[in-house]
Write a protein that holds these residues in place. Structure first.
Motif: not given
Length: 391
Positions: A80, A104, A108
């Motif tokens: 990430c 993002s 994650y």
């Protein structure tokens, strides 16, 4: 094996230390912060994956193989952070950058939670420090955990490869070189680490044993790939500073002959000493001290010496600029000799302004220093006649 992994983690982490050499300034730059975060997380992945660390974590927690979800979760966080770093590196409107960063994290963050949850649901009673991926490749829940962490890491590295290829066509110079290093490191990770892991796991699914790919091939390939990526991230930001320091060191040394001539007339404070003083700082001190010395020697500047040297240089076929520098070097050498001999200043000193004081930077001073080395006037003011308590 643990020692090699720790060494790779240390080398990887040192690049973050280099980028944070000025913490107050660096921490205000999102790109620097994201770069250092990615490097630190990458180093932690190495540390966590070392067999010695895994054994220690398992012993301290009392849970067999607890080091596995810790490592996989850290690897997902590292993946990430790589995407976030690329987002900051690409730049753009702050609102768009923030939105992509949050996306993002939203992808994650849950992945890490699911990895830990699957480990809790699975049965991993037998401690495996080097071959957990293949040993538990067919175990319920653990099989899904292994596959998820690999897919999450693959998604990040493949995205990096695509973006690096795309952006390298749009930029030049060090930035392109950095992107190519990142691409090389990512491809090495994909082929050497991920493909080896996938192959070994799938082989277990089909009843075959290719564990050597997971235990012997994948770890060193991951280490090398991460080091290439870190070099790619650091190179465009660090190399210009290194070049500037090299140029400063070169100019500092080239100013040595000039400083040796004029140091007697300098009243500038003594510069700090120590191996930690960078060449740029040393050059700045020497430049300030030389300019201060030139002011102190101005009452000894003699136009007659300068004019004779100028005429001689022109007769020798030098250009007007070269002749001027040579003449000024001769006048300066004569002034330094008079000052060293404690002679009285001239009743009517020259009003001529040295070229070195008309230009910014050290280029003019370097020219003057080189002229002093070449000048026949050097013999009239030997270096040993000028002494000082600092340099």
């Amino acid at each position: 094996m643990s020692l090699v992994i720790y060494l790779a983690a240390g080398i990887f982490g040192m690049s973050a230390v280099v980028l944070l050499r000025r913490p107050r300034t660096a921490l205000r730059d999102p790109l620097t912060v994201s770069t250092c975060a990615a490097i630190v997380l990458g180093s932690l992945v190495f540390v966590c994956s070392a067999p010695l660390t895994l054994a220690t974590v398992n012993r301290l927690t009392g849970i067999p193989n607890f080091g596995a979800p810790l490592t996989y979760g850290m690897l997902s966080a590292y993946s990430c952070s790589l995407l976030i770093l690329l987002i900051h590196w690409k730049g753009g409107p702050p609102r768009r950058v923030r939105r992509m960063v949050l996306r993002s994290i939203a992808a994650y963050g849950p992945l890490i939670v699911v990895i830990v949850g699957l480990f809790a649901l699975g049965d991993a009673r037998t401690e495996r420090l080097t071959d957990l991926d293949t040993y538990y490749a067919n175990a319920p829940y653990l099989r899904e955990m292994i596959l998820l962490y690999l897919l999450g890491h693959s998604a990040a590295t493949l995205t990096m490869c695509v973006l690096c290829v795309k952006w390298s066509r749009e930029v030049t110079g060090l930035l392109r070189a950095g992107l190519r290093l990142i691409l090389a490191g990512s491809l090495l990770d994909v082929v050497g680490f991920q493909l080896a892991k996938y192959t070994a796991v799938v082989a277990r699914w089909s009843g075959h044993d290719l564990d050597v790919l997971s235990t012997k091939v994948a770890p060193p390939m991951a280490s090398l790939g991460a080091l290439l990526c870190s070099a790619g991230f650091v190179l465009p930001r660090l190399l210009p500073a290194v070049r500037a320091q090299v140029r400063s060191l070169r100019d500092y040394r080239r100013l040595g002959p000039l400083w040796a001539r004029v140091r007697l007339g300098s009243t500038a404070p003594r510069p700090p000493s120590g191996w930690w003083l960078l060449p740029q700082a040393r050059l700045q001190w020497r430049e300030v001290s030389i300019h201060d010395a030139l002011l102190g020697l101005a009452p000894y500047f003699d136009d007659r010496v300068r004019e004779r040297a100028l005429a001689a240089a022109l007769r020798a076929g030098r250009t007007a600029h070269e002749a001027r520098i040579a003449a000024e070097a001769a006048m300066l050498a004569d002034a330094a000799r008079r000052a060293a001999a404690r002679e009285e200043p001239l009743a009517v000193p020259s009003g001529h302004r040295l070229h070195a004081t008309e230009v910014s930077g050290t280029s003019g001073l370097v020219e003057l220093a080189q002229a002093l080395v070449r000048s026949s006037a050097e013999n009239t003011a030997p270096e040993g006649t000028l002494r000082t308590s600092h340099g």
